[in-house]
Design an enzyme around this catalytic site. Structure first.
Site, PDB file in Angstrom:
ATOM      1  N   HIS A  16       0.814  -1.222   0.000  1.00  0.00           N
ATOM      2  CA  HIS A  16       0.000   0.000   0.000  1.00  0.00           C
ATOM      3  C   HIS A  16       0.849   1.276   0.000  1.00  0.00           C
ATOM      4  CE1 HIS A  16      -2.921  -2.987   1.394  1.00  0.00           C
ATOM      5  NE2 HIS A  16      -3.893  -2.154   1.070  1.00  0.00           N
ATOM      6  N   GLY A  22      -0.266  -3.126  -5.380  1.00  0.00           N
ATOM      7  CA  GLY A  22      -1.412  -4.027  -5.408  1.00  0.00           C
ATOM      8  C   GLY A  22      -2.735  -3.355  -5.127  1.00  0.00           C
ATOM      9  N   HIS A  23      -2.719  -2.098  -4.698  1.00  0.00           N
ATOM     10  CA  HIS A  23      -3.965  -1.367  -4.431  1.00  0.00           C
ATOM     11  C   HIS A  23      -3.981  -0.090  -5.260  1.00  0.00           C
ATOM     12  CE1 HIS A  23      -7.456   0.331  -2.613  1.00  0.00           C
ATOM     13  NE2 HIS A  23      -7.467  -0.497  -1.579  1.00  0.00           N
ATOM     14  N   HIS A  38     -11.079  -7.297  -6.144  1.00  0.00           N
ATOM     15  CA  HIS A  38     -11.362  -6.445  -4.993  1.00  0.00           C
ATOM     16  C   HIS A  38     -12.088  -5.191  -5.466  1.00  0.00           C
ATOM     17  CE1 HIS A  38     -10.432  -3.645  -1.660  1.00  0.00           C
ATOM     18  NE2 HIS A  38     -10.372  -4.741  -0.911  1.00  0.00           N
ATOM     19  N   GLU A  85     -13.608  -9.299  -0.299  1.00  0.00           N
ATOM     20  CA  GLU A  85     -14.198  -7.982  -0.583  1.00  0.00           C
ATOM     21  C   GLU A  85     -14.316  -7.747  -2.081  1.00  0.00           C
ATOM     22  OE1 GLU A  85     -11.551  -5.380   1.527  1.00  0.00           O
ATOM     23  OE2 GLU A  85     -12.452  -5.837   3.465  1.00  0.00           O
ATOM     24  N   GLU A 139     -19.097  -2.766   0.376  1.00  0.00           N
ATOM     25  CA  GLU A 139     -18.235  -1.999   1.273  1.00  0.00           C
ATOM     26  C   GLU A 139     -18.462  -0.493   1.123  1.00  0.00           C
ATOM     27  OE1 GLU A 139     -13.516  -1.395   2.454  1.00  0.00           O
ATOM     28  OE2 GLU A 139     -14.083  -2.946   1.027  1.00  0.00           O
ATOM     29  N   CYS A 143     -16.359   1.964   1.418  1.00  0.00           N
ATOM     30  CA  CYS A 143     -15.353   2.574   0.551  1.00  0.00           C
ATOM     31  C   CYS A 143     -15.681   2.367  -0.918  1.00  0.00           C
ATOM     32  CB  CYS A 143     -13.971   1.987   0.844  1.00  0.00           C
ATOM     33  SG  CYS A 143     -13.153   2.698   2.290  1.00  0.00           S
ATOM     34  N   CYS A 181     -10.439   2.247   6.877  1.00  0.00           N
ATOM     35  CA  CYS A 181     -10.527   3.002   5.633  1.00  0.00           C
ATOM     36  C   CYS A 181     -11.890   3.668   5.442  1.00  0.00           C
ATOM     37  CB  CYS A 181     -10.224   2.091   4.445  1.00  0.00           C
ATOM     38  SG  CYS A 181     -11.178   0.551   4.439  1.00  0.00           S
ATOM     39  N   CYS A 182     -12.956   3.052   5.950  1.00  0.00           N
ATOM     40  CA  CYS A 182     -14.314   3.511   5.614  1.00  0.00           C
ATOM     41  C   CYS A 182     -14.743   4.808   6.305  1.00  0.00           C
ATOM     42  CB  CYS A 182     -15.317   2.403   5.895  1.00  0.00           C
ATOM     43  SG  CYS A 182     -15.110   0.964   4.800  1.00  0.00           S
TER      44      CYS A 182
END
Length: 661
Positions: free
Chosen positions: A139, A188-189, A249, A301, A317, A319, A393-394
């Site tokens: 990340h 990866g994100h 994801h 997710e 989710e 986010c 994160c949310c």
């Protein structure tokens, strides 16, 4: 003041955002959400940054404190999202305390930043010397992306460049590392792609746009690295122009799409835009919950298969709802098509609005469309609200979007060669902005989403002819428009989905849009197996749910069934149990008790009737976004249709649903 996405003057977009001059939300849900955001949610988020260790991690990285890094590797990103929230809030109202928080935290980040521009407390404290060695899960660039977005917001709202300087140094470092050959790989994100484009739009630095292009073009070539869920989970299975559908994801995929559209707009690459639109259309047609929620499976997710939309187990989710709005907004800017504003509205008023409790203190990570009574007792279930999370994160994803809501209301374009202001979302607000060589001022007065009357008054008008384009939602069966010439006419939207009024406007001119808010029953596509034989209730932009707190004594939500020809009675409430204004719906229904053969919850075809008892009751439905504020009882959006006690009757309902598509 510019908003979160501001294409350059050379970008190929159909619409452009307004440069708002301190807009004001004057009422309705948006104003309540904003007030709660500023007075409750943002102070609570700042408190949690201390309690959870986010700020201490940065102090350790700066050499100003001792200890071990706490939390997951992406703890810094929560700091950045809270900073972005503070920045947008400062754009709407002065707040010395918020300004001090923004300045103090910016100085801390500058002290924690390494000489070469790198900034990531997890790797500087826990794993020094291992930068970019685990990009599949690290990340590092995801955090950098959120830093950049916070910096852009702070610059656009306050004019200060301190946080922007920190972000630019990090972006320059990334360009040095990843523009050389293939660099170490890909994060990866996804998230940094859209942030880098916005940084380019702010600074004009071409390397930042080039880096965004590199990250998008290298996607799907195996550069992310191995992961237990496979390459699809990390959107690394196919190049972005070839991928036919969103996959993996959900949040990662949606952030990537926002960056793809941003890049397409700035480079004029039609193939990138076409590919993203194609995936959006597939997502809406087969992978989107009625509430606008996205991500069918809690495990991983992820997006599920086509039509895999279980009401009780869908993750949806929070986010992902915020990221979906960001993607749709960029597609709206790029194409000018109202369908993207339609999904923004559906998501905003339902999946997104339900994620935070009415008091602004607790959040969902997942947002189901059904909860049974025993769900409420599950400890640690992401479908139960909490103040903060280990993976938090949310909550700040909610606060940063709410703090910038007014920027999603309107855009400008040249409609058939005429300067046009498009109003996409209907909320009580007052705005002024440069427009058509002068200034425009609009005042929107409405009780939306409870009522369908939207009055738009021109408070200030530029000279000459210009047009006002009002989005006509597809759910409004009968729409009328009262123009300044007092022509009350039925409305048919143009090919893009808007009713357009063109004239030489004067201050005081008023247009009234009247939308049809009649409650309606919605049937699922017959391939959505989880809710075959069911229907949902909608009214205007709102999805409704049946919550245990509103039902008659002795009636369980899971025993309710409604009639296919149900006509709902609207019951207006000035205040729904302290949650604010709402319109409640009531209708005749039945409470059924199923009969089955002993031992198993099934019966033989042709055996005893499926329904043992069916007594008449009154069913009550409330807006989904208000659910779970009055106790932990059961809830469901999709309700069985009661057509008798035989299997043949249920089959008839399924055929009716198929024919309705």
């Amino acid at each position: 003041m510019s908003g979160p996405a501001v294409p350059t003057s050379n970008a190929r977009t159909a619409h452009r955002p307004l440069r708002l001059e301190r807009p004001e939300l004057t009422g309705g849900p948006w104003r309540r959400w904003r007030d709660v955001n500023r007075t409750v949610s943002l102070p609570l988020a700042r408190e949690w940054l201390e309690r959870a260790g986010n700020l201490d991690n940065l102090r350790i990285a700066a050499g100003e404190a001792a200890g071990e890094h706490r939390g997951p590797v992406y703890m810094d990103s929560d700091v950045y999202k809270v900073l972005e929230t503070a920045a947008w809030e400062l754009g709407s109202a002065d707040d010395p305390d918020l300004a001090e928080f923004l300045a103090d935290t910016t100085r801390l980040l500058a002290r924690a930043q390494r000489d070469d521009g790198y900034l990531d407390s997890a790797y500087d404290v826990k794993q020094p010397g291992q930068r970019y060695t685990r990009l599949v899960d690290s990340h590092e660039m995801y955090c950098a992306g959120h830093l950049i977005q916070a910096a852009v917001a702070a610059h656009r709202t306050t004019g200060d460049t301190a946080l922007l300087d920190v972000a630019r140094r990090f972006a320059d470092h990334l360009a040095d590392v990843f523009l050389a050959d293939e660099g170490p790989g890909l994060d990866g994100h996804p998230e940094i792609e859209t942030a880098l484009v916005e940084l380019y739009r702010t600074t004009g630095e071409e390397r930042h746009l080039a880096l965004a292009s590199v990250f998008v073009e290298r996607r799907g070539r195996g550069l992310v690295g191995a992961h237990k869920h496979g390459t699809r989970h990390r959107q690394d299975h196919l190049p972005v122009r070839e991928a036919p559908a969103v996959t993996g994801h959900a949040v990662r995929g949606l952030y990537l799409e926002a960056g793809v559209v941003d890049l397409a707009s700035e480079t004029g690459d039609a193939s990138l835009l076409d590919a993203s639109e194609r995936r959006w259309l597939d997502m809406v047609a087969a992978r989107t919950s009625l509430t606008g929620g996205l991500g069918s499976r809690q495990v991983g997710e992820v997006f599920g298969e086509r039509y895999e939309l279980p009401p009780d187990l869908s993750y949806n989710e929070t986010c992902a709802s915020a990221a979906s709005i960001q993607w749709s907004w960029r597609l709206l800017l790029a194409t000018g098509r109202a369908r993207y504003a339609d999904l923004i509205e559906r998501t905003l008023y339902n999946a997104f609005a339900a994620a935070r409790s009415a008091d602004g203190r607790t959040y969902y990570k997942g947002n189901p469309l059904q909860r049974r009574a025993d769900h409420a007792e599950a400890v640690g279930d992401p479908r139960c609200r909490d103040e903060w999370f280990f993976s938090a994160c949310c909550p700040p994803a909610v606060t940063r979007l709410v703090a910038s809501l007014e920027h999603y209301a309107a855009t400008v374009s040249e409609h058939a060669g005429v300067p046009t202001l498009h109003l996409h979302q209907y909320a009580p607000l007052s705005l002024t902005a440069p427009f058509a060589g002068g200034r425009i001022g609009l005042r929107v007065e409405t009780d939306y989403p409870w009522q369908g009357r939207v009055a738009i008054t021109v408070a200030e008008a530029p000279e000459g002819r210009w047009a006002l384009a009002l989005r006509v939602p597809p759910w409004s069966a009968r729409t009328r428009l009262d123009t300044p010439d007092h022509k009350d006419v039925a409305v048919t939207a143009d090919q893009d989905g808007y009713a357009v009024v063109e004239r030489e406007w004067r201050a005081g001119d008023t247009v009234v849009l009247n939308l049809d808010m009649a409650p309606r029953l919605t049937l699922p596509h017959p391939r959505v197996d989880a809710v075959r034989g069911c229907a949902a209730v909608e009214r205007g932009p709102l999805v409704y749910c049946f919550e245990q707190a509103d039902q008659q004594d002795g009636v369980e939500v899971d025993d309710l069934a409604i009639f296919p020809d149900t006509v709902f009675k609207e019951v207006a409430h000035g205040d729904l149990d302290g949650l604010g204004p709402a319109v409640t719906l009531r209708a005749p229904a039945v409470a059924v008790s199923g009969a089955h053969e002993a031992g198993l919850p099934y019966r033989t075809l042709g055996g005893p009737a499926a329904v043992d008892t069916a007594r008449p009751v009154t069913a009550t439905a409330v807006p989904y976004h208000l659910w779970d504020n009055r106790g932990d009882g059961a809830m469901r959006v999709w309700m069985p249709l009661y057509v008798g006690d035989t299997v043949e009757g249920l089959r008839a309902v399924q055929l009716e649903a198929r024919n309705a598509q």
